[in-house]
Design a protein around this motif. Structure first.
Motif, PDB file in Angstrom:
ATOM      1  N   ARG A  14      40.703  50.778  24.734  1.00 38.75           N
ATOM      2  CA  ARG A  14      39.674  50.386  23.763  1.00 38.75           C
ATOM      3  C   ARG A  14      38.758  51.580  23.505  1.00 38.75           C
ATOM      4  NH1 ARG A  14      34.455  48.081  23.790  1.00 38.75           N
ATOM      5  NH2 ARG A  14      34.420  47.974  26.081  1.00 38.75           N
ATOM      6  N   ASP A  15      38.698  52.027  22.273  1.00 42.30           N
ATOM      7  CA  ASP A  15      37.934  53.220  21.916  1.00 42.30           C
ATOM      8  C   ASP A  15      36.492  52.828  21.598  1.00 42.30           C
ATOM      9  OD1 ASP A  15      37.119  55.740  21.195  1.00 42.30           O
ATOM     10  OD2 ASP A  15      38.162  55.736  19.247  1.00 42.30           O
ATOM     11  N   ILE A  16      35.525  53.406  22.336  1.00 41.77           N
ATOM     12  CA  ILE A  16      34.119  53.098  22.083  1.00 41.77           C
ATOM     13  C   ILE A  16      33.395  54.222  21.350  1.00 41.77           C
ATOM     14  CG2 ILE A  16      33.984  51.513  24.034  1.00 41.77           C
ATOM     15  CD1 ILE A  16      32.550  53.700  25.612  1.00 41.77           C
ATOM     16  N   TYR A  75      34.885  51.058  36.095  1.00 39.38           N
ATOM     17  CA  TYR A  75      35.940  50.977  35.084  1.00 39.38           C
ATOM     18  C   TYR A  75      36.437  52.383  34.745  1.00 39.38           C
ATOM     19  CZ  TYR A  75      35.317  45.986  34.370  1.00 39.38           C
ATOM     20  OH  TYR A  75      35.277  44.635  34.556  1.00 39.38           O
ATOM     21  N   GLN A  76      37.627  52.418  34.134  1.00 34.64           N
ATOM     22  CA  GLN A  76      38.276  53.690  33.820  1.00 34.64           C
ATOM     23  C   GLN A  76      37.940  54.133  32.382  1.00 34.64           C
ATOM     24  OE1 GLN A  76      40.255  51.248  35.697  1.00 34.64           O
ATOM     25  NE2 GLN A  76      39.361  52.480  37.328  1.00 34.64           N
ATOM     26  N   TYR A  77      37.867  55.457  32.215  1.00 33.13           N
ATOM     27  CA  TYR A  77      37.573  56.046  30.912  1.00 33.13           C
ATOM     28  C   TYR A  77      38.438  57.282  30.702  1.00 33.13           C
ATOM     29  CZ  TYR A  77      33.620  52.919  30.781  1.00 33.13           C
ATOM     30  OH  TYR A  77      32.861  51.780  30.766  1.00 33.13           O
ATOM     31  N   LYS A 156      37.988  60.523  21.029  1.00 38.02           N
ATOM     32  CA  LYS A 156      38.035  59.132  21.485  1.00 38.02           C
ATOM     33  C   LYS A 156      37.474  59.045  22.902  1.00 38.02           C
ATOM     34  CE  LYS A 156      42.204  57.865  18.856  1.00 38.02           C
ATOM     35  NZ  LYS A 156      43.580  57.307  18.943  1.00 38.02           N
ATOM     36  N   LEU A 157      36.829  57.923  23.180  1.00 37.24           N
ATOM     37  CA  LEU A 157      36.465  57.592  24.552  1.00 37.24           C
ATOM     38  C   LEU A 157      37.067  56.219  24.837  1.00 37.24           C
ATOM     39  CD1 LEU A 157      35.080  58.307  27.166  1.00 37.24           C
ATOM     40  CD2 LEU A 157      32.964  57.314  26.284  1.00 37.24           C
ATOM     41  N   LEU A 158      38.220  56.242  25.507  1.00 36.57           N
ATOM     42  CA  LEU A 158      38.981  55.025  25.766  1.00 36.57           C
ATOM     43  C   LEU A 158      38.555  54.408  27.097  1.00 36.57           C
ATOM     44  CD1 LEU A 158      42.505  56.402  24.792  1.00 36.57           C
ATOM     45  CD2 LEU A 158      40.938  55.100  23.344  1.00 36.57           C
ATOM     46  N   THR A 159      38.587  53.075  27.166  1.00 34.44           N
ATOM     47  CA  THR A 159      38.192  52.398  28.388  1.00 34.44           C
ATOM     48  C   THR A 159      38.932  51.078  28.548  1.00 34.44           C
ATOM     49  OG1 THR A 159      36.318  51.511  29.651  1.00 34.44           O
ATOM     50  CG2 THR A 159      36.264  51.213  27.258  1.00 34.44           C
ATOM     51  N   ASN A 160      38.986  50.611  29.783  1.00 40.34           N
ATOM     52  CA  ASN A 160      39.491  49.265  30.052  1.00 40.34           C
ATOM     53  C   ASN A 160      38.352  48.301  30.385  1.00 40.34           C
ATOM     54  OD1 ASN A 160      38.798  50.171  32.591  1.00 40.34           O
ATOM     55  ND2 ASN A 160      40.751  49.657  33.560  1.00 40.34           N
ATOM     56  N   ALA A 161      37.099  48.739  30.185  1.00 37.03           N
ATOM     57  CA  ALA A 161      35.943  47.879  30.419  1.00 37.03           C
ATOM     58  C   ALA A 161      35.852  46.814  29.326  1.00 37.03           C
ATOM     59  CB  ALA A 161      34.660  48.701  30.439  1.00 37.03           C
ATOM     60  N   PRO A 162      35.432  45.610  29.668  1.00 39.32           N
ATOM     61  CA  PRO A 162      35.274  44.565  28.651  1.00 39.32           C
ATOM     62  C   PRO A 162      34.089  44.858  27.747  1.00 39.32           C
ATOM     63  CG  PRO A 162      34.426  43.806  30.758  1.00 39.32           C
ATOM     64  CD  PRO A 162      35.086  45.131  31.025  1.00 39.32           C
TER      65      PRO A 162
END
Length: 277
Positions: A14-16, A75-77, A156-162
């Motif tokens: 998920r890109d924030i 969480y991972q980023y 991009k800053l991708l994460t698996n955080a909700p």
């Protein structure tokens, strides 16, 4: 037999980051210079070109950044971007990229240095957020290692955080020993009491803003109305930060003091080096 139960970890997909492809020009990105460093940004063909024409004292004296990025503990980023430099064949130029804390100590959560060539390359830094949750982190690119042009795209800053998280910030109540905020006391005496406000803190720190509207009746931007942030490219204005501050002041019945159009360390390079009649 030998059954292993293992928790499934969602992929960091998920890109924030906002406007990482620069299809919306300079939107969501801020340029910063200090200590005499000069930087000219330009978006062409949905690619950011950053021209460093004069160095300061440190690599971070010319920066590109994006703020208000929530990074959540445990969480991972993954920070991803494409970049190249205007260098000769066989030569390289260093670029430092990071995700980190804005203030007060600018901790780095993840990132590092990469060597750019004259060919566009893809880079990635992955990290687990081991620090407490930070709702106001930022992506930074440090540009003042050398004079010349750097090209950046597909950030991009991708994460698996909700999506969504609890900041843990409680509602503000005045710290005055008499239980009355400074603003109230000042207005009884018909004078203004105010504070200068940094863009990045104002943009994402709800407690900071609660203190502002409770304790003060005058608002001054620290940097948002200086010419460098306001007009980084001649004829291209970035009003978003200044407008947000003016709206906040008007909504909360505060006076607004515009500061400061001409400032010795935050003039855009087109104004500093321009040939004007």
């Amino acid at each position: 037999n030998n059954v292993l139960l293992q928790e499934s970890i969602p992929a960091a997909d998920r890109d924030i980051a906002q406007n990482g492809s620069f299809e919306n020009g300079l939107a969501n990105w801020t340029f910063f210079t200090q200590n005499d460093a000069l930087l000219s940004p330009e978006v062409a063909n949905e690619e950011m070109r950053l021209s460093v024409t004069q160095l300061g004292q440190n690599s971070f004296d010319a920066m590109l950044w994006q703020v208000n990025l929530p990074v959540v503990n445990d969480y991972q980023y993954i920070l991803q971007f494409d970049a190249r430099a205007d260098v000769a064949d066989g030569e390289t130029r260093e670029l430092f990229a990071k995700v980190g804390k804005q203030t007060p100590n600018y901790d780095t959560y993840g990132g590092g240095a990469v060597d750019l060539t004259n060919q566009m390359q893809s880079f990635a830094f992955d990290f687990t957020m081991n620090a407490p949750t930070d709702g106001c982190s930022r992506i930074e690119f440090h540009l003042a290692q050398a004079v010349g042009d750097i090209y950046i795209d597909n950030v991009k800053l991708l994460t698996n955080a909700p999506e969504g998280f609890d900041t843990g910030v409680e509602d503000y109540e005045t710290a005055s020993i008499i239980g009355r905020p400074l603003r109230e006391l000042a207005e009884e005496r018909d004078f203004y009491i105010g504070t200068a406000n940094e863009t990045t803190t104002f943009a994402c720190n709800s407690l900071h803003n609660d203190v502002l509207m409770t304790e003060f009746n005058s608002f001054t931007p620290s940097n948002a109305m200086k010419m460098g942030p306001l007009v980084p490219i001649r004829g291209q204005y970035q009003w978003a930060d200044a407008d947000a501050m003016v709206d906040f002041a008007e909504t909360n019945g505060m006076a607004f003091h515009g500061h400061a159009l001409v400032w010795h360390t935050q003039m855009p390079s087109w104004a500093e080096n321009g040939d004007f009649d």
